[in-house]
Design a protein around this motif. Structure first.
Motif: not given
Lengths: 390, 390
Positions: A130, A135, A150, A153-155, A157-158, B196, B200, B202, B204, B292, B297, B301, B357, B360, B363
């Motif tokens: 990668r 990303d 959610p 929020v993950a993004l 954080a990252a 992250s 996310g 949390r 969700m 990952n 995430m 789901h 994967s 983010l 996503l």
């Protein structure tokens, strides 16, 4: 009487997006991002392996090639040296790619014996790397306004954003009025009923992103109503329930006028919910909802929801109507826009036979309002209609 | 490796509906009603007027009929006497119908002069009366389980139920693992990234109705992982993130096994999210998610959401897949069930080109997962596919 669209426009004129405030990322989900934010770093911050395997030079990768393992790169602990000719570094998913290497042979393709590995299977062309910033790069924006999911929020954080600017939550003061009302759990007199609207509206408004201040029930006296309005001070929106009709006992409009309400309209051509009053009172928007339980809740969906959305910076979009196919004939509509309690199931919709505006049992079974234009002629099963899902 | 359906069934075997607890009605919206509740009273508790007008005897109602007004019935203050021949009682919306009366002439149809009223317009056949119990009778049930809507809360209030039994919220302990992780706002080293997933997940899980205990980041050492598991005690579900792969540094499974985890499975044939481990640990369900971000995430789901729903008494229903029409061709799928990040717009769906994967950013733009069966052949634009909306 004015139309529903005119009433909604007048109500939206009473409110504006609220100021932004910073919240901790942990409290940000469901809030509305108030302005664009930008990543503070690259992600990944280094070229990283996407698999468990061995980092080598791609030019040397072929079946039966042998390498000497000179070290290890794990997540959080990269390899400090450089991969030279004939050398490999053991590497794990997410770990930094060592200098000198530009290929990761996955461990399933390798036979290891002590410090030596041999490529056993044809490793394919995929480098399993990668790239740095694959990303996002530092400075990449997340656009606003948006309701933070959610995933967002993950993004965030990252992106290393521990706090984010969101629109302040609208504060709504909710005032049920009427001598007939008692709170749930109390023992009502023979002429009394339980205050139900304020509980339902509170839940609805909180779900929309507002905070709700429930005021004590105001009685049908000038002094009780004045005290309740006093307790509403500081709210962005004051919602009264009941007492906005034309009955001699409906004092709400009179007391609000005495307190300086600048009335923007009174009465809307809709069913249910005809008596609906609005204006500006000491800097707050004031909305007077009818006291019939179903009317109050329908007015909440049709009028309060867009106001809350506008204060949250989400614009003046109409409530999201969707299309559905009518399951049974409906008679002609009268002169008022009608919001019929209905059940949507997939793309089919069925209105309840009994549309009396006092029936909470029907409202509780409904999951949508079927919207009919004023003087809409009779329509047949199979016709496409508009509805507002709850 | 097991299939997604097998994994979900095994995960659902690890959980059961939680006990009920009573909550105040004001806190009940969004909670799941745990058992049927019954109205404590009739609504309306008396025959009531649905309009402002005059209560009279229906036998006397005709154009030009005159009545003497002998009193008033307002909401909260009924009329104590009885309406006799030639008499009327002024009545307001929601007020109790006086004894002797069985009809309300609306005020728009009446001319009043002092104590006398005359019916000016033909009043029609509608009596404008809501019979006692028209909405519900004492003992009428609200069925369970159901997620309580604002409409339900209004109905429960009207039923005079100040508290209701709901399923206790599942408590989930969330443990991010890995030496490479730092919290948002910290200053990561050159080989480190920001945690992250836990942020996310949390959001969700809270949205699904769980409470979340975020544990300190566990490092890749036995002692750090043991301490984190210690801090997870009392949770209904322990979710670890990362460290569940096969890399030499993935200690989570080993430490969990040392602590007595009864493993129910390891590895699921899905993309993204292959490394997924589950079992029972000291009475809690334990789920090990891949590290990952997107995998974690997506597993949330696909797996955690049904577990939370089951604990909330909502049964073992699969996540609600919906149908959508593919906008662009897709290549054949590999041997694992694939959850592709996609955007649903109306009834159309578009999968993102880049399904790595780790992304983010992708996503965060997606609003659904397009679900492809293992070894699904290439499919053409226009084909109907399954998706799981967020």
């Amino acid at each position: 009487m004015i139309t529903v669209a005119q009433a909604r426009a007048a109500l939206l004129d009473l409110v504006a997006p609220l100021p932004a405030e910073d919240v901790q990322l942990i409290d940000a989900a469901g809030r509305v991002l108030a302005r664009e934010v930008r990543a503070r770093r690259d992600q990944p911050p280094f070229a990283a392996s996407s698999m468990d395997g061995y980092a080598v030079k791609s030019a040397e990768v072929e079946r039966h090639a042998m390498f000497k393992v000179i070290g290890e790169s794990a997540a959080g602990h990269g390899f400090d040296g450089t991969v030279g000719a004939g050398q490999a570094v053991r590497i794990f998913t997410g770990a930094p790619l060592p200098k000198g290497a530009d290929f990761v042979v996955i461990q399933e393709d390798v036979a290891r014996s002590g410090d030596l590995i041999t490529i056993a299977d044809a490793p394919g062309a995929k480098d399993n790397i990668r790239p740095l910033g694959a990303d996002f790069r530092a400075g990449t924006a997340m656009s606003a306004p948006r309701i933070l999911t959610p995933q967002d929020v993950a993004l965030l954080a990252a992106m290393n954003l521990p706090q984010v600017p969101v629109f302040r939550k609208p504060q709504v003061a909710l005032m049920a009025t009427g001598d007939e009302l008692v709170m749930p759990g109390e023992d009502p007199g023979p002429d009394q009923i339980i205050a139900s609207n304020s509980f339902g509206l509170r839940a609805m408004l909180q779900g929309l992103g507002a905070t709700v201040r429930m005021l004590p029930i105001a009685r049908d006296t000038v002094s009780s109503l004045r005290m309740a309005f006093e307790l509403a001070q500081g709210a962005d929106v004051i919602v009264t329930i009941g007492g906005a009709s034309v009955g001699d006992h409906d004092l709400v409009g009179q007391v609000a006028a005495d307190l300086g309400m600048d009335r923007s309209f009174y009465k809307v051509a809709m069913r249910p919910g005809k008596p609906l009053m609005a204006g500006r009172l000491n800097g707050a928007a004031m909305v007077g909802l009818p006291g019939n339980p179903v009317s109050a809740m329908v007015c909440g969906h049709v009028f309060l929801a867009p106001m809350i959305r506008a204060m949250l910076g989400l614009g003046h979009a109409m409530p999201p109507l969707r299309k559905a196919i009518l399951d049974a004939d409906l008679p002609a509509n009268g002169p008022r826009e009608h919001y019929m309690r209905a059940i949507v199931d997939g793309d089919r919709i069925n209105a309840f036979d009994n549309q009396d505006s006092s029936l909470l049992t029907i409202l509780s079974q409904a999951n949508a309002l079927l919207v009919r234009a004023p003087n809409d002629p009779a329509i047949r099963a199979g016709t496409q209609v508009d509805c507002l899902p709850f």
